[in-house]
Enzyme design. Structure first.
Site, PDB file in Angstrom:
ATOM      1  CE1 TYR A   1       1.207  -0.072   4.383  1.00 47.50           C
ATOM      2  CE2 TYR A   1       0.058   2.021   4.302  1.00 47.50           C
ATOM      3  CZ  TYR A   1       0.924   1.169   4.936  1.00 47.50           C
ATOM      4  OH  TYR A   1       1.530   1.537   6.108  1.00 47.50           O
TER       5      TYR A   1
ATOM      6  NE  ARG B   1       7.154   4.018   0.121  1.00 41.84           N
ATOM      7  CZ  ARG B   1       7.044   4.875   1.133  1.00 41.84           C
ATOM      8  NH1 ARG B   1       8.116   5.218   1.838  1.00 41.84           N
ATOM      9  NH2 ARG B   1       5.884   5.398   1.453  1.00 41.84           N
TER      10      ARG B   1
ATOM     11  NE  ARG C   1      -6.504 -18.533   5.418  1.00 45.70           N
ATOM     12  CZ  ARG C   1      -5.503 -19.230   5.943  1.00 45.70           C
ATOM     13  NH1 ARG C   1      -5.344 -20.501   5.638  1.00 45.70           N
ATOM     14  NH2 ARG C   1      -4.650 -18.652   6.774  1.00 45.70           N
TER      15      ARG C   1
ATOM     16  CE  LYS D   1       3.371   3.387   3.190  1.00 43.08           C
ATOM     17  NZ  LYS D   1       3.490   3.404   4.637  1.00 43.08           N
TER      18      LYS D   1
ATOM     19  CD  GLU E   1      10.488   1.862  10.048  1.00 43.42           C
ATOM     20  OE1 GLU E   1      10.349   2.789   9.239  1.00 43.42           O
ATOM     21  OE2 GLU E   1      10.280   0.667   9.761  1.00 43.42           O
TER      22      GLU E   1
ATOM     23  CG  LEU F   1       8.624   2.579   4.346  1.00 45.82           C
ATOM     24  CD1 LEU F   1       8.365   1.374   3.458  1.00 45.82           C
ATOM     25  CD2 LEU F   1       7.325   3.296   4.652  1.00 45.82           C
TER      26      LEU F   1
HETATM   27  O1  PSZ Z   1      -1.928   7.716   7.934  1.00 48.74           O
HETATM   28  C1  PSZ Z   1      -0.864   7.812   8.522  1.00 48.74           C
HETATM   29  O2  PSZ Z   1      -0.779   8.262   9.654  1.00 48.74           O
HETATM   30  C2  PSZ Z   1       0.386   7.403   7.825  1.00 48.74           C
HETATM   31  S1  PSZ Z   1       0.681   7.905   6.319  1.00 48.74           S
HETATM   32  C3  PSZ Z   1       2.152   7.137   6.211  1.00 48.74           C
HETATM   33  C4  PSZ Z   1       2.419   6.489   7.321  1.00 48.74           C
HETATM   34  C5  PSZ Z   1       1.406   6.640   8.264  1.00 48.74           C
HETATM   35  N1  PSZ Z   1       3.540   5.777   7.564  1.00 48.74           N
HETATM   36  C6  PSZ Z   1       4.674   5.784   6.744  1.00 48.74           C
HETATM   37  C7  PSZ Z   1       5.867   5.192   7.412  1.00 48.74           C
HETATM   38  C8  PSZ Z   1       5.807   3.934   8.044  1.00 48.74           C
HETATM   39  O3  PSZ Z   1       4.647   3.255   8.065  1.00 48.74           O
HETATM   40  C9  PSZ Z   1       6.952   3.398   8.669  1.00 48.74           C
HETATM   41  C10 PSZ Z   1       6.906   2.086   9.340  1.00 48.74           C
HETATM   42  N2  PSZ Z   1       8.108   4.081   8.619  1.00 48.74           N
HETATM   43  C11 PSZ Z   1       8.198   5.279   8.013  1.00 48.74           C
HETATM   44  C12 PSZ Z   1       7.095   5.878   7.426  1.00 48.74           C
HETATM   45  C13 PSZ Z   1       7.255   7.206   6.761  1.00 48.74           C
HETATM   46  O4  PSZ Z   1       7.191   7.039   5.368  1.00 48.74           O
HETATM   47  P1  PSZ Z   1       6.674   8.203   4.407  1.00 48.74           P
HETATM   48  O5  PSZ Z   1       7.528   9.368   4.690  1.00 48.74           O
HETATM   49  O6  PSZ Z   1       6.886   7.650   3.047  1.00 48.74           O
HETATM   50  O7  PSZ Z   1       5.255   8.431   4.755  1.00 48.74           O
END
Ligand code: PSZ
Length: 288
Positions: free
Chosen positions: A32, A51, A99, A146, A178, A202
């Site tokens: 996603y 990505r 499944r 992701k 992270e 990520l």
């Molecule tokens: O809806 C939200 O609050 C969001 S939008 C994007 C995220 C959360 N997360 C991105 C993410 C992540 O899930 C992890 C594990 N590490 C880093 C990040 C930051 O990635 P970018 O900068 O591409 O959003």
């Protein structure tokens, strides 16, 4: 009427229904992206979609449309929903099949869905900074994908919420990786330090934008691992992410960072980040 993209088609949300044997639903077998929308325009959409294709490749799944095709679909969706400030969520699963752990045959088409949501900029947290806790990083070893499998991230975020904190800073044996939905960077003696983009994190698009602004502005940076101890003793700590942009951290595990206020370099990086947004999406106005 709110619209969504369901199996590549723009339809009413109420008419979209997911099959219970969608592999995303059964296994979290999919990938996603979340893309920020400012002034009705997507920020860094190309990077997010690239990505998405990389994530798909890493799990052996074809994305059933081209990059420009997806971009056009998302633009139509944003317009149909009159979204000005928010996010667009998109996911691709390996499709609907009985499944079975093995991948389905290649005639099963991956399922593409997307929807929009209104989301304000978190002005207050960006201005005042947020509190965090540290947690053990218990996730798998392919964090560069992701993937829809977010249980480890959810458990970390919930621990933070239960502790009255905004985010959980994950570490593996004392090395900071992270956040649950953000990347983490520290500033020590004027140098920005952030975990290298490998399989343990990520590679956040916001992280990449932030590093680009460091380069442009002549702020020294290093993509090197650092310890939780270094973080707790850093001059400044901040998060980067699609929804958090550049967000100061003022506390970790009840311990103040620096003087307990957002740091000067963090504030500078917030401004530079905002300038990048404005270059792509036009001027941002303070809410309320
Ligand atoms: O809806 C939200 O609050 C969001 S939008 C994007 C995220 C959360 N997360 C991105 C993410 C992540 O899930 C992890 C594990 N590490 C880093 C990040 C930051 O990635 P970018 O900068 O591409 O959003």
């Amino acid at each position: 009427m709110e619209k969504v993209i369901f199996d590549g088609q723009l339809i009413n949300r109420s008419e979209a229904s997911v099959d219970i044997e969608d592999r995303g639903y059964q296994f979290g077998d999919g990938v996603y992206e979340v893309i920020r929308v400012y002034n009705g325009k997507m920020f860094t959409s190309k990077e997010h979609l690239q990505r998405l294709f990389e994530s798909g490749k890493k799990i052996g799944m074809d994305i059933p449309y081209g990059l420009d095709e997806i971009k056009a679909m998302l633009e139509d969706l944003i317009q149909a929903n009159n979204l000005t400030l928010g996010t667009v969520y998109l996911q691709v699963t390996r499709g609907v099949a009985p499944r079975n752990h093995m991948f389905p045959s290649s005639d099963v088409k991956p399922m593409f869905v997307a929807y929009t949501r209104e989301v304000a900029r978190p002005e207050e947290n960006m201005m005042n900074g947020v509190k965090t806790i540290s947690v053990e990083d218990i996730r798998w070893l392919l964090c560069d994908i992701k993937s829809l499998n977010l249980l480890g991230n959810l458990l970390a975020k919930q621990k933070a919420a239960d502790a009255g904190c905004f985010e959980a800073i994950q570490h593996r044996n004392g090395t900071v990786t992270e956040g649950s939905l953000s990347n983490v960077s520290i500033v020590v003696d004027g140098v920005v330090k952030t975990h290298p983009a490998n399989h343990l994190i990520l590679n956040g698009i916001s992280r990449q934008v932030m590093l680009k602004t460091c380069e442009k502005a002549g702020i020294p940076f290093a993509e090197k691992p650092y310890t939780l101890d270094e973080l707790k003793n850093a001059d400044e700590v901040f998060l980067t992410g699609t929804t958090v942009e550049v967000m100061p951290i003022i506390e970790v595990d009840g311990q103040r960072i620096g003087n307990g206020k957002p740091g000067e370099i963090t504030k500078k990086l917030q401004e530079l980040f905002k300038a990048e947004i404005e270059e792509q999406c036009g001027q941002l106005f303070i809410q309320q």
